[in-house]
Design a protein around this motif. Structure first.
Motif, short mmCIF file in Angstrom:
data_model
loop_
_atom_site.label_atom_id
_atom_site.label_comp_id
_atom_site.label_asym_id
_atom_site.label_seq_id
_atom_site.Cartn_x
_atom_site.Cartn_y
_atom_site.Cartn_z
N VAL A 40 0.84 -1.20 0.00
CA VAL A 40 0.00 0.00 0.00
C VAL A 40 0.87 1.25 0.00
CG1 VAL A 40 -1.90 1.19 1.13
CG2 VAL A 40 -1.70 -1.30 1.33
N GLY A 41 0.81 1.98 -1.10
CA GLY A 41 1.52 3.24 -1.20
C GLY A 41 0.71 4.38 -0.60
N LEU A 158 1.50 -10.08 -5.97
CA LEU A 158 1.77 -8.79 -5.34
C LEU A 158 0.90 -7.74 -6.03
CD1 LEU A 158 3.33 -6.89 -3.45
CD2 LEU A 158 5.09 -6.69 -5.23
N THR A 159 0.02 -7.13 -5.26
CA THR A 159 -0.87 -6.09 -5.79
C THR A 159 -0.48 -4.76 -5.17
OG1 THR A 159 -2.65 -7.74 -5.91
CG2 THR A 159 -3.26 -5.42 -6.18
N LEU A 160 -0.27 -3.76 -6.03
CA LEU A 160 0.10 -2.43 -5.58
C LEU A 160 -1.14 -1.55 -5.50
CD1 LEU A 160 3.27 -1.81 -7.83
CD2 LEU A 160 3.09 -3.08 -5.67
N TYR A 161 -1.33 -0.94 -4.37
CA TYR A 161 -2.42 0.01 -4.15
C TYR A 161 -1.80 1.36 -3.78
CZ TYR A 161 -5.22 -4.26 -3.53
OH TYR A 161 -5.82 -5.49 -3.70
N GLY A 162 -2.41 2.44 -4.25
CA GLY A 162 -1.91 3.75 -3.86
C GLY A 162 -0.56 4.09 -4.45
N PHE A 163 -0.32 3.60 -5.66
CA PHE A 163 0.90 3.93 -6.40
C PHE A 163 0.51 4.68 -7.67
CE2 PHE A 163 2.82 0.89 -3.64
CZ PHE A 163 4.20 1.11 -3.66
N ASP A 164 0.73 5.98 -7.71
CA ASP A 164 0.55 6.71 -8.96
C ASP A 164 1.81 7.49 -9.31
OD1 ASP A 164 0.53 8.98 -7.35
OD2 ASP A 164 -1.58 9.43 -7.64
N PHE A 165 2.91 7.12 -8.63
CA PHE A 165 4.23 7.67 -8.90
C PHE A 165 4.23 9.20 -8.81
CE2 PHE A 165 3.73 3.54 -10.86
CZ PHE A 165 4.74 2.84 -10.21
N PHE A 166 3.60 9.64 -7.73
CA PHE A 166 3.58 11.04 -7.29
C PHE A 166 2.72 11.95 -8.16
CE2 PHE A 166 5.64 14.20 -4.47
CZ PHE A 166 5.78 13.40 -3.35
N HIS A 182 13.71 11.38 -5.93
CA HIS A 182 13.42 10.18 -6.73
C HIS A 182 13.02 10.55 -8.15
CE1 HIS A 182 13.48 8.59 -2.73
NE2 HIS A 182 12.36 9.20 -2.41
N ASP A 183 13.22 9.61 -9.08
CA ASP A 183 12.78 9.77 -10.46
C ASP A 183 11.56 8.90 -10.64
OD1 ASP A 183 12.35 9.69 -13.20
OD2 ASP A 183 14.49 9.72 -13.70
N PHE A 184 10.38 9.51 -10.46
CA PHE A 184 9.15 8.71 -10.49
C PHE A 184 8.80 8.24 -11.90
CE2 PHE A 184 8.69 11.04 -6.47
CZ PHE A 184 8.48 9.95 -5.63
N GLY A 185 9.25 8.96 -12.91
CA GLY A 185 9.04 8.48 -14.27
C GLY A 185 9.81 7.19 -14.50
N ALA A 186 11.05 7.16 -14.02
CA ALA A 186 11.87 5.95 -14.16
C ALA A 186 11.27 4.80 -13.35
CB ALA A 186 13.30 6.22 -13.71
N GLU A 187 10.75 5.10 -12.17
CA GLU A 187 10.15 4.04 -11.34
C GLU A 187 8.88 3.50 -12.00
OE1 GLU A 187 9.76 4.90 -7.19
OE2 GLU A 187 11.89 5.38 -6.96
N ALA A 188 8.07 4.38 -12.57
CA ALA A 188 6.84 3.93 -13.24
C ALA A 188 7.17 3.02 -14.42
CB ALA A 188 6.03 5.14 -13.71
N ALA A 189 8.17 3.41 -15.21
CA ALA A 189 8.56 2.59 -16.36
C ALA A 189 9.13 1.25 -15.91
CB ALA A 189 9.59 3.35 -17.20
N TRP A 190 9.90 1.26 -14.85
CA TRP A 190 10.48 0.02 -14.31
C TRP A 190 9.40 -0.92 -13.82
CZ3 TRP A 190 10.79 -0.93 -8.78
CH2 TRP A 190 11.49 -2.10 -8.46
N LEU A 201 2.62 -9.60 -10.58
CA LEU A 201 2.59 -8.20 -10.17
C LEU A 201 1.45 -7.47 -10.84
CD1 LEU A 201 3.89 -5.77 -8.71
CD2 LEU A 201 5.39 -5.50 -10.71
N THR A 202 0.62 -6.79 -10.02
CA THR A 202 -0.52 -6.03 -10.53
C THR A 202 -0.52 -4.64 -9.91
OG1 THR A 202 -1.86 -8.04 -10.73
CG2 THR A 202 -3.03 -5.93 -10.76
N LEU A 203 -0.66 -3.62 -10.74
CA LEU A 203 -0.80 -2.24 -10.28
C LEU A 203 -2.25 -1.84 -10.43
CD1 LEU A 203 0.43 0.51 -9.41
CD2 LEU A 203 0.84 0.96 -11.84
N THR A 204 -2.91 -1.55 -9.31
CA THR A 204 -4.33 -1.19 -9.37
C THR A 204 -4.49 0.28 -9.71
OG1 THR A 204 -4.49 -0.59 -7.03
CG2 THR A 204 -4.89 -2.90 -7.60
N THR A 205 -5.61 0.59 -10.33
CA THR A 205 -6.02 1.98 -10.57
C THR A 205 -7.21 2.24 -9.65
OG1 THR A 205 -5.33 1.88 -12.88
CG2 THR A 205 -6.84 3.64 -12.25
#
Length: 210
Positions: A40-41, A158-166, A182-190, A201-205
């Protein structure tokens, strides 16, 4: 280890002594085998969603730093593991009540005795921090380090919640993306690349509540 010896080890940057307080990474990751995990981000967008029950239904719930939980509806209430890169106030520690603390920061001087002496304490190796920093070409966020760590295990999901990379900033502060290292663009792409290559791995919206 006594509190005095801990403070001396921290002052002298005695990594071996500090690591003696930690469970091994193998032991930590082994405990995740076959489990569904929610990470949970702290994105503000999560507070507009109704994902709390889904978060708490996972086998393990991992939260980050001060772990804001404005409502059970949006965030759930369990915290099995807490990934830390900052010191907690007594009030926050009591509110979050983590079952296990993972110290993810390379800044050992911030590590406190209460966390380091807690049951199941884990100290993230400096070599892992540096490897991810090199991969992203920027200091990784606590969330990124946790994703990197958790995906090394044999977890089922692994499900990611609350991750919109700032994109919506953080519930735990007022800084903008330009004000953090941090480089949130790089993290989002990674993360997108990881998800494409590993179906666990799942990123929820966040879906807004009605």
């Amino acid at each position: 280890m006594t509190p005095l010896r801990f403070h001396i080890a921290r002052l002298l940057r005695d990594e071996a002594a500090l690591l003696s307080l930690s469970v091994s990474q193998g032991e930590l990751l082994g405990s995740l085998a076959g489990k569904s995990v929610a990470l949970v981000g702290n994105a503000r967008t999560l507070s507009e969603a109704e994902q709390g029950a889904q978060i708490d239904s996972r086998d393990l719930v991992v939260r980050i730093n001060r772990a804001p939980m404005p409502s059970l509806r949006s965030h759930g209430g369990r915290t099995d593991w807490l990934g830390l890169a900052t010191r907690l106030s007594a009030k926050d520690r009591a509110r979050i009540a983590p079952g296990r603390i993972l110290w993810m920061s390379h800044k050992r001087k911030r590590l406190d005795w209460q966390s380091a002496s807690s049951d199941g304490f884990y100290l993230h190796p400096l070599s892992d921090y540096r490897a991810l920093k090199n991969r992203l070409a920027a200091p990784p966020s606590t969330g990124a380090m946790l994703i990197d760590l958790l995906m090394r295990s044999e977890l089922a999901r692994l499900t990611l919640y609350g991750f919109d990379f700032f994109a919506s900033q953080s519930l735990s502060g007022r800084r903008t993306a330009e004000q953090v290292p941090h480089d949130f663009g790089a993290e989002a792409a990674w993360v997108a690349t990881l998800a494409q290559g590993d179906e666990r791995l799942t990123l929820t919206t966040p879906a807004k509540g009605r």
